[in-house]
Design an enzyme around this catalytic site. Structure first.
Site, PDB file in Angstrom:
ATOM      1  N   HIS A 187      -0.854 -23.109  64.314  1.00 50.48           N
ATOM      2  CA  HIS A 187      -1.023 -24.341  63.533  1.00 50.48           C
ATOM      3  C   HIS A 187      -0.072 -25.429  64.019  1.00 50.48           C
ATOM      4  O   HIS A 187       1.056 -25.151  64.420  1.00 50.48           O
ATOM      5  CB  HIS A 187      -0.819 -24.048  62.044  1.00 50.48           C
ATOM      6  CG  HIS A 187      -1.879 -23.129  61.500  1.00 50.48           C
ATOM      7  ND1 HIS A 187      -1.629 -22.133  60.605  1.00 50.48           N
ATOM      8  CD2 HIS A 187      -3.211 -23.068  61.767  1.00 50.48           C
ATOM      9  CE1 HIS A 187      -2.757 -21.492  60.322  1.00 50.48           C
ATOM     10  NE2 HIS A 187      -3.733 -22.047  61.023  1.00 50.48           N
ATOM     11  N   TYR A 189     -16.038 -17.573  63.525  1.00 53.74           N
ATOM     12  CA  TYR A 189     -15.146 -17.649  62.353  1.00 53.74           C
ATOM     13  C   TYR A 189     -15.802 -18.474  61.241  1.00 53.74           C
ATOM     14  O   TYR A 189     -15.949 -18.021  60.105  1.00 53.74           O
ATOM     15  CB  TYR A 189     -13.796 -18.258  62.760  1.00 53.74           C
ATOM     16  CG  TYR A 189     -12.932 -18.622  61.572  1.00 53.74           C
ATOM     17  CD1 TYR A 189     -12.309 -17.634  60.818  1.00 53.74           C
ATOM     18  CD2 TYR A 189     -12.768 -19.960  61.174  1.00 53.74           C
ATOM     19  CE1 TYR A 189     -11.535 -17.966  59.713  1.00 53.74           C
ATOM     20  CE2 TYR A 189     -12.001 -20.293  60.083  1.00 53.74           C
ATOM     21  CZ  TYR A 189     -11.383 -19.296  59.348  1.00 53.74           C
ATOM     22  OH  TYR A 189     -10.621 -19.625  58.241  1.00 53.74           O
ATOM     23  N   ALA A 217      -8.550 -11.844  56.063  1.00 55.30           N
ATOM     24  CA  ALA A 217      -9.516 -12.238  57.091  1.00 55.30           C
ATOM     25  C   ALA A 217      -8.778 -12.385  58.419  1.00 55.30           C
ATOM     26  O   ALA A 217      -7.551 -12.506  58.458  1.00 55.30           O
ATOM     27  CB  ALA A 217     -10.173 -13.575  56.727  1.00 55.30           C
ATOM     28  N   SER A 241     -13.578 -22.247  54.270  1.00 52.94           N
ATOM     29  CA  SER A 241     -12.893 -23.111  55.235  1.00 52.94           C
ATOM     30  C   SER A 241     -13.718 -24.354  55.558  1.00 52.94           C
ATOM     31  O   SER A 241     -14.962 -24.317  55.510  1.00 52.94           O
ATOM     32  CB  SER A 241     -12.692 -22.303  56.527  1.00 52.94           C
ATOM     33  OG  SER A 241     -12.336 -23.145  57.589  1.00 52.94           O
ATOM     34  N   LYS A 290     -17.509 -17.331  57.456  1.00 53.11           N
ATOM     35  CA  LYS A 290     -17.157 -17.900  56.142  1.00 53.11           C
ATOM     36  C   LYS A 290     -18.413 -18.382  55.420  1.00 53.11           C
ATOM     37  O   LYS A 290     -18.589 -18.141  54.227  1.00 53.11           O
ATOM     38  CB  LYS A 290     -16.167 -19.061  56.324  1.00 53.11           C
ATOM     39  CG  LYS A 290     -14.799 -18.639  56.836  1.00 53.11           C
ATOM     40  CD  LYS A 290     -14.047 -17.857  55.783  1.00 53.11           C
ATOM     41  CE  LYS A 290     -12.692 -17.395  56.274  1.00 53.11           C
ATOM     42  NZ  LYS A 290     -11.991 -16.533  55.315  1.00 53.11           N
ATOM     43  N   TYR A 350       0.051 -15.906  54.575  1.00 54.70           N
ATOM     44  CA  TYR A 350       0.620 -17.235  54.274  1.00 54.70           C
ATOM     45  C   TYR A 350       0.098 -17.788  52.936  1.00 54.70           C
ATOM     46  O   TYR A 350       0.862 -17.959  51.977  1.00 54.70           O
ATOM     47  CB  TYR A 350       0.263 -18.146  55.451  1.00 54.70           C
ATOM     48  CG  TYR A 350       0.552 -19.609  55.300  1.00 54.70           C
ATOM     49  CD1 TYR A 350       1.752 -20.060  54.743  1.00 54.70           C
ATOM     50  CD2 TYR A 350      -0.373 -20.565  55.753  1.00 54.70           C
ATOM     51  CE1 TYR A 350       2.009 -21.416  54.635  1.00 54.70           C
ATOM     52  CE2 TYR A 350      -0.112 -21.914  55.655  1.00 54.70           C
ATOM     53  CZ  TYR A 350       1.063 -22.339  55.091  1.00 54.70           C
ATOM     54  OH  TYR A 350       1.316 -23.674  54.983  1.00 54.70           O
TER      55      TYR A 350
HETATM   56  P1  NAD Z   1      -2.825 -15.052  57.247  1.00 54.81           P
HETATM   57  O1  NAD Z   1      -3.151 -14.410  58.547  1.00 54.81           O
HETATM   58  O2  NAD Z   1      -1.412 -15.484  57.016  1.00 54.81           O
HETATM   59  O3  NAD Z   1      -3.268 -14.113  56.050  1.00 54.81           O
HETATM   60  C1  NAD Z   1      -4.332 -13.199  56.129  1.00 54.81           C
HETATM   61  C2  NAD Z   1      -3.851 -11.891  55.520  1.00 54.81           C
HETATM   62  O4  NAD Z   1      -4.934 -10.956  55.551  1.00 54.81           O
HETATM   63  C3  NAD Z   1      -2.699 -11.257  56.315  1.00 54.81           C
HETATM   64  O5  NAD Z   1      -1.683 -10.870  55.432  1.00 54.81           O
HETATM   65  C4  NAD Z   1      -3.344 -10.057  57.011  1.00 54.81           C
HETATM   66  O6  NAD Z   1      -2.418  -9.009  57.208  1.00 54.81           O
HETATM   67  C5  NAD Z   1      -4.455  -9.720  56.037  1.00 54.81           C
HETATM   68  N1  NAD Z   1      -5.582  -9.021  56.661  1.00 54.81           N
HETATM   69  C6  NAD Z   1      -6.247  -9.361  57.799  1.00 54.81           C
HETATM   70  N2  NAD Z   1      -7.221  -8.474  58.069  1.00 54.81           N
HETATM   71  C7  NAD Z   1      -7.177  -7.543  57.072  1.00 54.81           C
HETATM   72  C8  NAD Z   1      -7.922  -6.375  56.777  1.00 54.81           C
HETATM   73  N3  NAD Z   1      -8.922  -5.957  57.586  1.00 54.81           N
HETATM   74  N4  NAD Z   1      -7.617  -5.664  55.663  1.00 54.81           N
HETATM   75  C9  NAD Z   1      -6.614  -6.068  54.842  1.00 54.81           C
HETATM   76  N5  NAD Z   1      -5.858  -7.157  55.068  1.00 54.81           N
HETATM   77  C10 NAD Z   1      -6.147  -7.903  56.165  1.00 54.81           C
HETATM   78  O7  NAD Z   1      -3.825 -16.292  57.107  1.00 54.81           O
HETATM   79  P2  NAD Z   1      -3.798 -17.518  56.075  1.00 54.81           P
HETATM   80  O8  NAD Z   1      -3.568 -18.760  56.863  1.00 54.81           O
HETATM   81  O9  NAD Z   1      -2.942 -17.212  54.901  1.00 54.81           O
HETATM   82  O10 NAD Z   1      -5.326 -17.530  55.622  1.00 54.81           O
HETATM   83  C11 NAD Z   1      -5.760 -16.908  54.406  1.00 54.81           C
HETATM   84  C12 NAD Z   1      -7.240 -17.156  54.216  1.00 54.81           C
HETATM   85  O11 NAD Z   1      -7.485 -18.569  54.181  1.00 54.81           O
HETATM   86  C13 NAD Z   1      -8.117 -16.613  55.340  1.00 54.81           C
HETATM   87  O12 NAD Z   1      -9.303 -16.095  54.769  1.00 54.81           O
HETATM   88  C14 NAD Z   1      -8.418 -17.849  56.186  1.00 54.81           C
HETATM   89  O13 NAD Z   1      -9.647 -17.712  56.865  1.00 54.81           O
HETATM   90  C15 NAD Z   1      -8.489 -18.922  55.111  1.00 54.81           C
HETATM   91  N6  NAD Z   1      -8.220 -20.293  55.619  1.00 54.81           N
HETATM   92  C16 NAD Z   1      -6.975 -20.634  56.089  1.00 54.81           C
HETATM   93  C17 NAD Z   1      -6.726 -21.943  56.515  1.00 54.81           C
HETATM   94  C18 NAD Z   1      -5.358 -22.378  56.993  1.00 54.81           C
HETATM   95  O14 NAD Z   1      -5.170 -23.582  57.258  1.00 54.81           O
HETATM   96  N7  NAD Z   1      -4.371 -21.495  57.114  1.00 54.81           N
HETATM   97  C19 NAD Z   1      -7.754 -22.896  56.491  1.00 54.81           C
HETATM   98  C20 NAD Z   1      -9.016 -22.500  56.013  1.00 54.81           C
HETATM   99  C21 NAD Z   1      -9.226 -21.206  55.565  1.00 54.81           C
END
Ligand code: NAD
Length: 329
Positions: A187, A139, A73, A115, A143, A10
């Site tokens: 979410h 989690y 992640a 995060s 981080k 995302y």
């Molecule tokens: P998401 O799940 O959409 O994206 C994570 C991506 O990482 C996915 O495309 C997944 O396929 C890939 N992935 C997971 N494990 C993997 C691995 N072992 N090797 C290679 N690729 C891998 O999540 P997101 O919401 O886009 O979050 C992205 C980052 O932002 C994450 O690190 C998350 O912890 C952090 N984050 C997100 C939010 C939020 O509100 N969405 C808030 C705080 C932090």
């Protein structure tokens, strides 16, 4: 060239779009465990798990990488409580592999997806970066630990990093090319919109007795494109020789669960039934960022400062992926 791990996800995919717009070349590494191949907007894509050292080495061998943005992640707080081993394996060991590959190839600049979960229960609102960090889940701990590892790499090996502590990412690309698409969805905004579409019977409100104006939890929702732009600004800061730093990314204003539902009703014009339930363990009443540091030092200014236009982009995306003509390759 910039290496983006998790660039099929995302926030990663929206950031790749902004990087390409800013003129960077980008290679994405993603194992597609939760990401989508069609979200990868660059022609350079390697399907690989960041835990696979050999695969990472090959990525660095084959591409002239100058800096890394690390999104890959596992991201669910409750899942991390139930299965911490898996979370530390991907979020810590996988991330460490990445740092070691960077070190082996002399790449020293990294922007990391941290995060608001690093803070735990807030002592004051809004939350500044120097607030105590007491994460309550594996989690959040993963981080914070990685932020600390980055500081050690900076000190010992001359790395430069920016850790971006996001609050609640929301909304979708206003051009409709990519968006929020998680299975299962966890979410609040997409869940409420799925109720508006009739895909779920009601929205469950977890806790109506918090010490907030309407009793429901309050969160800071930041548009994913504003988040993506902050990443490009963080990279530019590192390119200018800026010091390593941690920044909050939020809009500095909170919306309660009931307010989110009310905005979704307004934007969609649809009925959204709710069911009130008990609090979920570990959910703080209020999480709102103090984003002053990012605004002053990165020159970052969010374009979406209220919830309605954020929900509007999320709704347009939801309508698109729910339409009969939408094909998931
Ligand atoms: P998401 O799940 O959409 O994206 C994570 C991506 O990482 C996915 O495309 C997944 O396929 C890939 N992935 C997971 N494990 C993997 C691995 N072992 N090797 C290679 N690729 C891998 O999540 P997101 O919401 O886009 O979050 C992205 C980052 O932002 C994450 O690190 C998350 O912890 C952090 N984050 C997100 C939010 C939020 O509100 N969405 C808030 C705080 C932090």
């Amino acid at each position: 060239m910039i290496l983006v791990t998790g660039g099929a996800g995302y926030i990663g995919s929206h950031t790749v779009k902004e990087l390409l717009r800013a003129g960077y070349e980008v290679v994405v590494v993603d194992d597609l465990s939760s990401g989508h191949r069609q979200f990868v907007l660059t022609k350079h894509f390697v399907r690989a798990d960041i835990r696979n050292r050999q695969a990472l080495r090959e990525v660095f061998e084959r591409h002239p990488i100058e800096a890394v943005m690390h999104f890959a992640a596992l991201t669910s707080v409750p899942e991390s409580v139930a299965d911490p081993g898996r979370y530390y394996d991907v979020n810590l060991l996988g991330s460490l592999n990445l740092l070691e590959a960077m070190r082996a190839f002399g790449v020293k600049r990294i922007v990391f997806s941290s995060s608001a979960a690093v803070y735990g229960d807030p002592e004051k609102i809004p939350i500044p970066e120097d607030h105590p960090t007491r994460p309550k889940s594996p989690y959040g701990k993963s981080k914070l630990m990685f932020e600390e590892i980055l500081a050690d790499y900076a000190q010992a090996y001359g790395f430069f990093f920016v850790s971006l502590r996001y609050f609640n990412a929301a909304g979708s690309d206003p051009e409709g090319e990519i968006g929020e698409w998680h299975e299962p969805e966890r979410h609040l905004i997409p869940i409420v919109l799925e109720v508006a579409l009739g895909k779920r019977p009601y929205v469950e409100i977890f806790g109506t007795d918090y010490a907030t104006p309407d009793g429901t939890g309050v969160r800071d929702y930041i548009h994913v494109v504003d988040l993506a732009r902050a990443h490009v600004l963080a990279l530019k800061r590192l390119e200018r020789g800026g010091e390593s730093k941690v920044y909050n990314l939020g809009i500095g204003r909170g919306y309660s669960v009931r307010e989110v539902i009310a905005v979704c009703r307004k934007v969609t014009g649809r009925k959204i039934p709710v069911q009130e339930g008990p609090r979920r363990p570990g959910d703080p009443a209020v999480l709102v960022a103090d984003p002053t540091r990012a605004q002053k030092e990165l020159g970052w200014k969010p374009q979406y400062t209220t919830l309605e236009p954020i929900v509007e982009t999320a709704w347009q995306w939801m309508l698109k992926i729910s339409s009969k003509t939408f094909k998931c390759p």
